[in-house]
Motif scaffolding. Structure first.
Motif, PDB file in Angstrom:
ATOM      1  N   GLU A 195      31.733  56.804  46.148  1.00  0.00           N
ATOM      2  CA  GLU A 195      32.238  55.929  44.947  1.00  0.00           C
ATOM      3  C   GLU A 195      33.555  54.544  45.934  1.00  0.00           C
ATOM      4  OE1 GLU A 195      36.970  56.494  42.507  1.00  0.00           O
ATOM      5  OE2 GLU A 195      35.663  58.081  42.973  1.00  0.00           O
ATOM      6  N   LYS A 196      33.000  55.627  47.338  1.00  0.00           N
ATOM      7  CA  LYS A 196      34.470  54.790  47.942  1.00  0.00           C
ATOM      8  C   LYS A 196      33.454  53.904  49.003  1.00  0.00           C
ATOM      9  CE  LYS A 196      36.415  55.630  52.848  1.00  0.00           C
ATOM     10  NZ  LYS A 196      36.929  56.568  54.029  1.00  0.00           N
ATOM     11  N   ALA A 197      31.762  54.436  49.225  1.00  0.00           N
ATOM     12  CA  ALA A 197      31.387  52.773  49.897  1.00  0.00           C
ATOM     13  C   ALA A 197      31.752  51.746  48.223  1.00  0.00           C
ATOM     14  CB  ALA A 197      29.783  53.537  49.652  1.00  0.00           C
ATOM     15  N   GLU A 198      31.429  51.774  47.655  1.00  0.00           N
ATOM     16  CA  GLU A 198      31.072  51.154  46.425  1.00  0.00           C
ATOM     17  C   GLU A 198      32.451  50.042  46.265  1.00  0.00           C
ATOM     18  OE1 GLU A 198      30.106  50.070  41.374  1.00  0.00           O
ATOM     19  OE2 GLU A 198      30.368  52.165  42.465  1.00  0.00           O
ATOM     20  N   ARG A 199      33.467  50.768  46.704  1.00  0.00           N
ATOM     21  CA  ARG A 199      34.801  50.240  46.340  1.00  0.00           C
ATOM     22  C   ARG A 199      35.013  49.412  48.111  1.00  0.00           C
ATOM     23  NH1 ARG A 199      37.852  54.157  46.286  1.00  0.00           N
ATOM     24  NH2 ARG A 199      38.071  55.312  48.212  1.00  0.00           N
ATOM     25  N   LYS A 200      34.215  49.884  48.727  1.00  0.00           N
ATOM     26  CA  LYS A 200      34.687  49.127  50.052  1.00  0.00           C
ATOM     27  C   LYS A 200      33.345  47.470  50.266  1.00  0.00           C
ATOM     28  CE  LYS A 200      36.098  48.286  54.600  1.00  0.00           C
ATOM     29  NZ  LYS A 200      36.698  47.736  54.839  1.00  0.00           N
ATOM     30  N   ALA A 201      32.602  48.004  49.415  1.00  0.00           N
ATOM     31  CA  ALA A 201      31.239  46.796  49.378  1.00  0.00           C
ATOM     32  C   ALA A 201      31.548  45.622  48.383  1.00  0.00           C
ATOM     33  CB  ALA A 201      30.242  47.362  48.606  1.00  0.00           C
ATOM     34  N   GLU A 202      32.643  46.067  47.701  1.00  0.00           N
ATOM     35  CA  GLU A 202      33.544  44.631  46.519  1.00  0.00           C
ATOM     36  C   GLU A 202      34.502  44.734  47.216  1.00  0.00           C
ATOM     37  OE1 GLU A 202      34.547  45.779  42.601  1.00  0.00           O
ATOM     38  OE2 GLU A 202      32.638  46.728  42.156  1.00  0.00           O
ATOM     39  N   GLU A 203      35.097  45.227  48.480  1.00  0.00           N
ATOM     40  CA  GLU A 203      36.245  44.547  48.873  1.00  0.00           C
ATOM     41  C   GLU A 203      35.497  43.186  49.913  1.00  0.00           C
ATOM     42  OE1 GLU A 203      38.376  47.909  50.899  1.00  0.00           O
ATOM     43  OE2 GLU A 203      39.762  48.546  49.350  1.00  0.00           O
ATOM     44  N   LEU A 204      34.280  43.911  50.653  1.00  0.00           N
ATOM     45  CA  LEU A 204      33.711  42.914  51.990  1.00  0.00           C
ATOM     46  C   LEU A 204      32.994  41.863  50.979  1.00  0.00           C
ATOM     47  CD1 LEU A 204      32.006  45.530  53.806  1.00  0.00           C
ATOM     48  CD2 LEU A 204      34.116  44.440  54.543  1.00  0.00           C
ATOM     49  N   VAL A 205      32.979  41.613  49.929  1.00  0.00           N
ATOM     50  CA  VAL A 205      32.336  40.792  48.657  1.00  0.00           C
ATOM     51  C   VAL A 205      33.559  39.804  48.267  1.00  0.00           C
ATOM     52  CG1 VAL A 205      30.645  39.867  46.601  1.00  0.00           C
ATOM     53  CG2 VAL A 205      30.035  42.017  48.316  1.00  0.00           C
ATOM     54  N   LYS A 206      34.465  40.649  48.189  1.00  0.00           N
ATOM     55  CA  LYS A 206      35.133  39.673  47.689  1.00  0.00           C
ATOM     56  C   LYS A 206      36.183  38.755  48.923  1.00  0.00           C
ATOM     57  CE  LYS A 206      37.243  42.634  43.204  1.00  0.00           C
ATOM     58  NZ  LYS A 206      38.148  43.223  43.210  1.00  0.00           N
ATOM     59  N   GLU A 207      36.496  39.569  49.506  1.00  0.00           N
ATOM     60  CA  GLU A 207      36.909  38.212  51.100  1.00  0.00           C
ATOM     61  C   GLU A 207      35.756  37.413  51.069  1.00  0.00           C
ATOM     62  OE1 GLU A 207      39.385  38.716  53.219  1.00  0.00           O
ATOM     63  OE2 GLU A 207      39.586  40.401  51.513  1.00  0.00           O
ATOM     64  N   ARG A 208      34.620  37.326  51.574  1.00  0.00           N
ATOM     65  CA  ARG A 208      33.265  37.079  51.581  1.00  0.00           C
ATOM     66  C   ARG A 208      33.245  35.524  50.359  1.00  0.00           C
ATOM     67  NH1 ARG A 208      27.401  38.594  52.662  1.00  0.00           N
ATOM     68  NH2 ARG A 208      27.290  36.362  53.229  1.00  0.00           N
ATOM     69  N   PHE A 209      34.085  36.082  49.093  1.00  0.00           N
ATOM     70  CA  PHE A 209      34.383  35.204  48.266  1.00  0.00           C
ATOM     71  C   PHE A 209      35.240  34.162  48.082  1.00  0.00           C
ATOM     72  CE2 PHE A 209      31.009  36.495  45.076  1.00  0.00           C
ATOM     73  CZ  PHE A 209      30.976  35.861  44.292  1.00  0.00           C
ATOM     74  N   LYS A 210      36.627  34.739  48.642  1.00  0.00           N
ATOM     75  CA  LYS A 210      37.536  34.412  49.042  1.00  0.00           C
ATOM     76  C   LYS A 210      37.495  32.882  50.401  1.00  0.00           C
ATOM     77  CE  LYS A 210      40.721  37.403  47.913  1.00  0.00           C
ATOM     78  NZ  LYS A 210      42.472  38.669  48.620  1.00  0.00           N
ATOM     79  N   ASP A 211      36.543  33.414  51.771  1.00  0.00           N
ATOM     80  CA  ASP A 211      36.311  32.160  52.494  1.00  0.00           C
ATOM     81  C   ASP A 211      35.335  31.356  52.071  1.00  0.00           C
ATOM     82  OD1 ASP A 211      35.902  31.592  55.472  1.00  0.00           O
ATOM     83  OD2 ASP A 211      33.962  31.977  55.134  1.00  0.00           O
ATOM     84  N   LEU A 212      34.200  31.460  50.983  1.00  0.00           N
ATOM     85  CA  LEU A 212      33.924  30.589  50.598  1.00  0.00           C
ATOM     86  C   LEU A 212      34.765  29.579  49.429  1.00  0.00           C
ATOM     87  CD1 LEU A 212      30.968  29.450  49.525  1.00  0.00           C
ATOM     88  CD2 LEU A 212      31.092  31.191  47.544  1.00  0.00           C
ATOM     89  N   GLN A 213      35.398  29.985  49.036  1.00  0.00           N
ATOM     90  CA  GLN A 213      36.231  29.082  48.408  1.00  0.00           C
ATOM     91  C   GLN A 213      36.694  28.439  49.123  1.00  0.00           C
ATOM     92  OE1 GLN A 213      38.320  32.129  45.538  1.00  0.00           O
ATOM     93  NE2 GLN A 213      37.007  31.741  44.322  1.00  0.00           N
ATOM     94  N   LYS A 214      37.773  28.575  50.135  1.00  0.00           N
ATOM     95  CA  LYS A 214      37.579  28.168  50.578  1.00  0.00           C
ATOM     96  C   LYS A 214      37.314  26.951  51.849  1.00  0.00           C
ATOM     97  CE  LYS A 214      41.847  31.875  52.942  1.00  0.00           C
ATOM     98  NZ  LYS A 214      41.767  32.452  53.842  1.00  0.00           N
ATOM     99  N   ARG A 215      36.305  27.032  52.082  1.00  0.00           N
ATOM    100  CA  ARG A 215      34.602  26.125  51.951  1.00  0.00           C
ATOM    101  C   ARG A 215      34.988  24.836  51.320  1.00  0.00           C
ATOM    102  NH1 ARG A 215      30.717  27.980  54.238  1.00  0.00           N
ATOM    103  NH2 ARG A 215      31.075  29.939  53.021  1.00  0.00           N
ATOM    104  N   HIS A 216      34.759  25.970  50.169  1.00  0.00           N
ATOM    105  CA  HIS A 216      34.526  24.986  48.878  1.00  0.00           C
ATOM    106  C   HIS A 216      35.660  24.963  48.214  1.00  0.00           C
ATOM    107  CE1 HIS A 216      30.683  24.429  51.124  1.00  0.00           C
ATOM    108  NE2 HIS A 216      30.636  25.236  51.060  1.00  0.00           N
ATOM    109  N   LYS A 217      36.850  23.581  48.165  1.00  0.00           N
ATOM    110  CA  LYS A 217      37.768  24.573  47.157  1.00  0.00           C
ATOM    111  C   LYS A 217      37.072  23.441  45.558  1.00  0.00           C
ATOM    112  CE  LYS A 217      41.068  23.186  50.716  1.00  0.00           C
ATOM    113  NZ  LYS A 217      41.104  24.857  51.310  1.00  0.00           N
ATOM    114  N   GLU A 218      36.122  23.036  45.824  1.00  0.00           N
ATOM    115  CA  GLU A 218      36.075  22.202  44.085  1.00  0.00           C
ATOM    116  C   GLU A 218      35.695  23.927  43.220  1.00  0.00           C
ATOM    117  OE1 GLU A 218      31.925  22.024  46.623  1.00  0.00           O
ATOM    118  OE2 GLU A 218      34.286  22.209  46.800  1.00  0.00           O
ATOM    119  N   ILE A 219      34.909  24.933  43.621  1.00  0.00           N
ATOM    120  CA  ILE A 219      34.764  26.450  43.329  1.00  0.00           C
ATOM    121  C   ILE A 219      35.486  27.177  42.914  1.00  0.00           C
ATOM    122  CG2 ILE A 219      32.122  25.771  43.968  1.00  0.00           C
ATOM    123  CD1 ILE A 219      32.157  28.102  46.018  1.00  0.00           C
TER     124      ILE A 219
END
Length: 291
Positions: A195-219
């Motif tokens: 459960e902890k690993a899944e929560r951590k994995a989702e946190e990391l992926v969400k951070e990657r999405f935030k970074d992607l959205q900063k680089r490509h504001k249209e999405i």
């Protein structure tokens, strides 16, 4: 704006040809398409001696061209500029790849019958060899497209596919959803909490999405879903999500050709192509990859 200077439609003289030609017309009506090439190759190596003895010197290419012309006349009314190309070569994949280069084709439309009717071997070969993006249209697919799904793995190829998808939905007034399928390093269970690993994995992926959205504001405003692969393959999870979400188009980015033909398409696109899905599958190469 998505513009397709030249588009190739591969016909095989089966029942699906009429659907492909009609679908091509809808593409021309909704996107800027310069010219469409309807193509078919008469594979001379498969013509039996009995056929030659029975029909003699019949101009088979002309007969095939006339047949395609009838289908185009019936189902392509109102479409854009087009041309019918019929060849007689022993290797269909090679001649199709040459046509892509000769006419600078940007997109190839390829029909796909269900697995109980065809092995799909030729389609798989074409996907591996054609130096352009490919839109696969299953025989059970609908022309109506309202909801698009684009899975990403944060590679340049998937981001390119995502940006193309965003342009498409903006241009046509469609809905877009992003999907990311992730895996957990299960070899470390039970040393760490699943459960902890899944929560951590989702946190990391969400951070990657935030970074992607900063680089490509249209999405930035596009909804995304995170799904754990668990006991399924990534392709299986994508297909399950497709069925749940009632999407009408799947867009996947392709990373480029590997020198080994069997590895050039990638495992996820190959598995999805070989599955009987009933919506169009757009396999996208970037211009840089094609070059």
């Amino acid at each position: 704006m998505i513009a397709i200077d030249a588009m190739m439609v591969c016909l095989d003289l089966s029942d699906i040809d009429e659907k492909l030609v009609a679908f091509t017309r809808t593409i021309c009506e909704r996107l800027a398409v310069g010219k469409v090439y309807f193509v078919h190759n008469v594979k001379t190596s498969e013509l039996s001696e009995d056929f030659r003895e029975t029909f003699g010197d019949v101009d088979l290419s002309k007969e095939v061209e006339d047949n395609i012309a009838d289908i185009v006349a019936e189902h392509f009314t109102g479409g854009c500029d087009h041309e019918i190309l019929v060849s007689e070569e022993p290797n269909t994949e090679v001649i199709m790849a040459e046509l892509v280069k000769r006419y600078k084709i940007k997109l190839t439309l390829l029909g796909k019958r269900m697995s109980d009717k065809s092995t799909g071997a030729l389609g798989t070969k074409l996907l591996r060899i054609l130096p352009c993006s490919v839109l696969v249209f299953p025989e059970t697919a609908s022309y109506k497209i309202g909801k698009v799904l684009t899975p990403i793995d944060f590679s340049d190829a998937s981001v390119h596919a995502l940006r193309l998808s965003k342009n498409l939905v903006d241009q046509l007034g469609l809905q877009l959803e992003i999907l990311h399928v992730y895996r957990l390093p299960s070899q470390y269970f039970p040393l760490i909490s699943e459960e902890k690993a899944e929560r951590k994995a989702e946190e990391l992926v969400k951070e990657r999405f935030k970074d992607l959205q900063k680089r490509h504001k249209e999405i930035a405003g596009v909804p995304y879903t995170l799904v754990r692969a668990a006991n399924k393959s990534i392709a299986e999870r994508i297909i399950i999500h497709l069925n749940k979400g009632k999407h009408d188009l799947l867009v996947l980015g392709l990373k480029g050709h590997n020198p080994i033909p069997s590895l050039s398409l990638g495992s996820v696109p190959t598995e999805i192509y070989n599955t009987d899905i009933n919506i169009p599958l757009w396999l996208v190469y970037s211009e840089e990859v094609i070059k």
